[in-house]
Every structure is written in C-alpha cells, then in structure tokens.
Design a protein around this motif. Structure first.
Motif, PDB file in Angstrom:
ATOM      1  N   ARG A  51      -9.057 -17.309  18.439  1.00  0.00           N
ATOM      2  CA  ARG A  51      -8.839 -15.942  18.294  1.00  0.00           C
ATOM      3  C   ARG A  51      -8.680 -15.704  16.923  1.00  0.00           C
ATOM      4  NH1 ARG A  51      -6.429 -17.574  22.679  1.00  0.00           N
ATOM      5  NH2 ARG A  51      -6.903 -16.666  24.657  1.00  0.00           N
ATOM      6  N   ARG A  52      -9.552 -14.474  16.395  1.00  0.00           N
ATOM      7  CA  ARG A  52      -9.501 -14.072  15.140  1.00  0.00           C
ATOM      8  C   ARG A  52      -8.213 -12.727  15.361  1.00  0.00           C
ATOM      9  NH1 ARG A  52     -14.209 -11.715  12.132  1.00  0.00           N
ATOM     10  NH2 ARG A  52     -14.153 -10.207  14.009  1.00  0.00           N
ATOM     11  N   LEU A  53      -7.360 -13.042  14.528  1.00  0.00           N
ATOM     12  CA  LEU A  53      -5.955 -12.059  14.652  1.00  0.00           C
ATOM     13  C   LEU A  53      -6.393 -11.031  13.502  1.00  0.00           C
ATOM     14  CD1 LEU A  53      -3.434 -15.295  14.735  1.00  0.00           C
ATOM     15  CD2 LEU A  53      -4.438 -13.933  16.516  1.00  0.00           C
ATOM     16  N   GLY A  54      -5.397 -10.021  13.844  1.00  0.00           N
ATOM     17  CA  GLY A  54      -5.356  -8.951  12.934  1.00  0.00           C
ATOM     18  C   GLY A  54      -6.068  -7.572  13.317  1.00  0.00           C
ATOM     19  N   PRO A  55      -5.940  -6.656  12.483  1.00  0.00           N
ATOM     20  CA  PRO A  55      -6.253  -5.652  12.875  1.00  0.00           C
ATOM     21  C   PRO A  55      -7.836  -5.174  12.865  1.00  0.00           C
ATOM     22  CG  PRO A  55      -5.232  -4.842  10.990  1.00  0.00           C
ATOM     23  CD  PRO A  55      -5.060  -6.338  11.306  1.00  0.00           C
ATOM     24  N   ASP A  56      -8.475  -5.915  11.788  1.00  0.00           N
ATOM     25  CA  ASP A  56      -9.862  -5.737  11.519  1.00  0.00           C
ATOM     26  C   ASP A  56     -10.726  -6.606  12.625  1.00  0.00           C
ATOM     27  OD1 ASP A  56      -9.329  -4.160   9.328  1.00  0.00           O
ATOM     28  OD2 ASP A  56      -9.026  -5.838   8.095  1.00  0.00           O
ATOM     29  N   ALA A  57     -11.041  -5.732  13.637  1.00  0.00           N
ATOM     30  CA  ALA A  57     -11.923  -6.278  14.558  1.00  0.00           C
ATOM     31  C   ALA A  57     -11.383  -7.770  15.033  1.00  0.00           C
ATOM     32  CB  ALA A  57     -13.371  -6.448  14.172  1.00  0.00           C
ATOM     33  N   PRO A  58     -10.560  -7.788  15.933  1.00  0.00           N
ATOM     34  CA  PRO A  58     -10.086  -9.078  16.701  1.00  0.00           C
ATOM     35  C   PRO A  58     -11.182  -9.592  17.276  1.00  0.00           C
ATOM     36  CG  PRO A  58      -8.514  -7.568  16.899  1.00  0.00           C
ATOM     37  CD  PRO A  58      -9.713  -6.691  16.305  1.00  0.00           C
ATOM     38  N   ALA A  59     -11.305 -10.927  17.379  1.00  0.00           N
ATOM     39  CA  ALA A  59     -12.392 -11.650  18.157  1.00  0.00           C
ATOM     40  C   ALA A  59     -11.975 -12.811  18.841  1.00  0.00           C
ATOM     41  CB  ALA A  59     -13.488 -12.092  17.145  1.00  0.00           C
ATOM     42  N   GLU A  60     -12.434 -12.938  20.198  1.00  0.00           N
ATOM     43  CA  GLU A  60     -12.481 -14.156  20.866  1.00  0.00           C
ATOM     44  C   GLU A  60     -13.463 -15.154  21.065  1.00  0.00           C
ATOM     45  OE1 GLU A  60      -9.326 -14.979  24.417  1.00  0.00           O
ATOM     46  OE2 GLU A  60     -11.197 -13.937  25.122  1.00  0.00           O
ATOM     47  N   LEU A  61     -13.492 -16.331  20.795  1.00  0.00           N
ATOM     48  CA  LEU A  61     -14.430 -17.167  20.923  1.00  0.00           C
ATOM     49  C   LEU A  61     -14.149 -18.170  21.935  1.00  0.00           C
ATOM     50  CD1 LEU A  61     -17.428 -18.547  20.072  1.00  0.00           C
ATOM     51  CD2 LEU A  61     -16.145 -19.460  18.243  1.00  0.00           C
ATOM     52  N   LYS A  62     -14.927 -18.521  23.049  1.00  0.00           N
ATOM     53  CA  LYS A  62     -14.579 -19.303  24.174  1.00  0.00           C
ATOM     54  C   LYS A  62     -15.801 -20.253  24.125  1.00  0.00           C
ATOM     55  CE  LYS A  62     -11.402 -16.505  26.796  1.00  0.00           C
ATOM     56  NZ  LYS A  62     -10.999 -16.372  28.242  1.00  0.00           N
ATOM     57  N   THR A  71     -15.702  -1.215  17.215  1.00  0.00           N
ATOM     58  CA  THR A  71     -16.159   0.072  17.893  1.00  0.00           C
ATOM     59  C   THR A  71     -17.885   0.340  17.452  1.00  0.00           C
ATOM     60  OG1 THR A  71     -14.085   0.955  17.385  1.00  0.00           O
ATOM     61  CG2 THR A  71     -15.959   2.583  17.615  1.00  0.00           C
ATOM     62  N   PRO A  72     -18.686   0.087  18.292  1.00  0.00           N
ATOM     63  CA  PRO A  72     -18.354  -0.416  19.816  1.00  0.00           C
ATOM     64  C   PRO A  72     -17.818  -1.803  19.979  1.00  0.00           C
ATOM     65  CG  PRO A  72     -20.747   0.016  19.790  1.00  0.00           C
ATOM     66  CD  PRO A  72     -20.092   0.188  18.285  1.00  0.00           C
ATOM     67  N   ALA A  73     -17.435  -2.265  21.258  1.00  0.00           N
ATOM     68  CA  ALA A  73     -17.035  -3.579  21.394  1.00  0.00           C
ATOM     69  C   ALA A  73     -18.452  -4.136  21.477  1.00  0.00           C
ATOM     70  CB  ALA A  73     -16.275  -3.682  22.536  1.00  0.00           C
TER      71      ALA A  73
END
Length: 141
Positions: free
Chosen positions: A125-136, A25-27
């Motif tokens: 992908r980072r899993l879990g509730p603390d700022a999930p993330a995706e790296l491509k 937050t913010p993304a």
C-alpha cells in the motif's frame, strides 16, 4: 502465454494475478494475469486476459524500456517512466522485486505485507494523501 524465454533457469520468475487500485480522481483500477521474469535492471513482464490473450508486453534493460500492445512499440528512457505511463502512478519497482523474493525492503511512502507470501500472496500500500494505492499479487504455486 509465452512459450520461449531469453532467460535461464536461475532467473527469478513469477506468474499469477495482479490487481492495482489507485485512489485518484477519477479512481483507477487494473487487474490481469501476469508473467514476470528478471529484475529491476533487466526484465520482461507480460499481462494477459483470463483467456490467455496478451494485453501488453513490457521489456526493459539498462538502456531502454519498451511497451508492446496492439500498436507499434513505445519506447521509454527508464522502467520508472514506462511504469508511470502504463499504471498512471509511480510504483516501487526495485522494491517489488525484493518483496517477491521475500525481502521486506523498506520503501518510503509504501508499506508491504509479506506475511502471506509463503501461500503466494503479497499486498503493498502507498500511504499518504497523494493518490493512495494498493497493489495485490496472487502467485501461482
């Protein structure tokens, strides 16, 4: 792009496009062309605009990590600290090098999909509730 390299022909080297999305937050979102050489212990990473201008140049070794942008170089104690500063999150740097080499190294909190790596694509992908993330990553072939 860079024309000279301090590395030899046996040094791992990747070029392509990288995109990182962090559900904070913010993304946050970042994408750029890249040129990566070396390892998690010593390496060189440059980010470029679509027209080839350098956005940032990162270099690291066992003693230091340096970020060069338009201003003066910024020094960090570790690659992890440099990565956190530049992306706003903790990335699994050692795992990333393993993944790029086709080794699905288990990484707590992260899930890598290497199924499309033979065609030059990697997703993590980072899993879990603390700022999930995706790296491509899309590699040039």
């Amino acid at each position: 792009m860079r024309t000279t390299s301090p590395y030899d022909a046996n040094t791992p080297h990747w070029q392509g496009r990288l995109a990182l999305k962090i559900q904070s937050t913010p993304a946050q979102a970042f994408s750029a062309d890249f040129d990566l050489q070396g390892s998690a212990q010593a390496g060189d990473l440059a980010f470029f605009t679509p027209l080839g201008s350098t956005i940032a140049h990162l270099q690291w070794n066992a003693d230091t990590a340096v970020l060069q942008t338009n201003g003066a170089p910024q020094h960090f104690d570790t690659l992890a600290a440099l990565s956190r500063y530049t992306t706003g999150t903790d990335l699994p740097i050692a795992s990333l090098f393993s993944w790029l080499q086709g080794d699905d190294l288990p990484t707590p909190g992260w899930e890598a999909d290497l199924s499309a790596l033979p065609s030059g694509r990697l997703t993590a992908r980072r899993l879990g509730p603390d700022a999930p993330a995706e790296l491509k990553i899309i590699l040039n072939r």
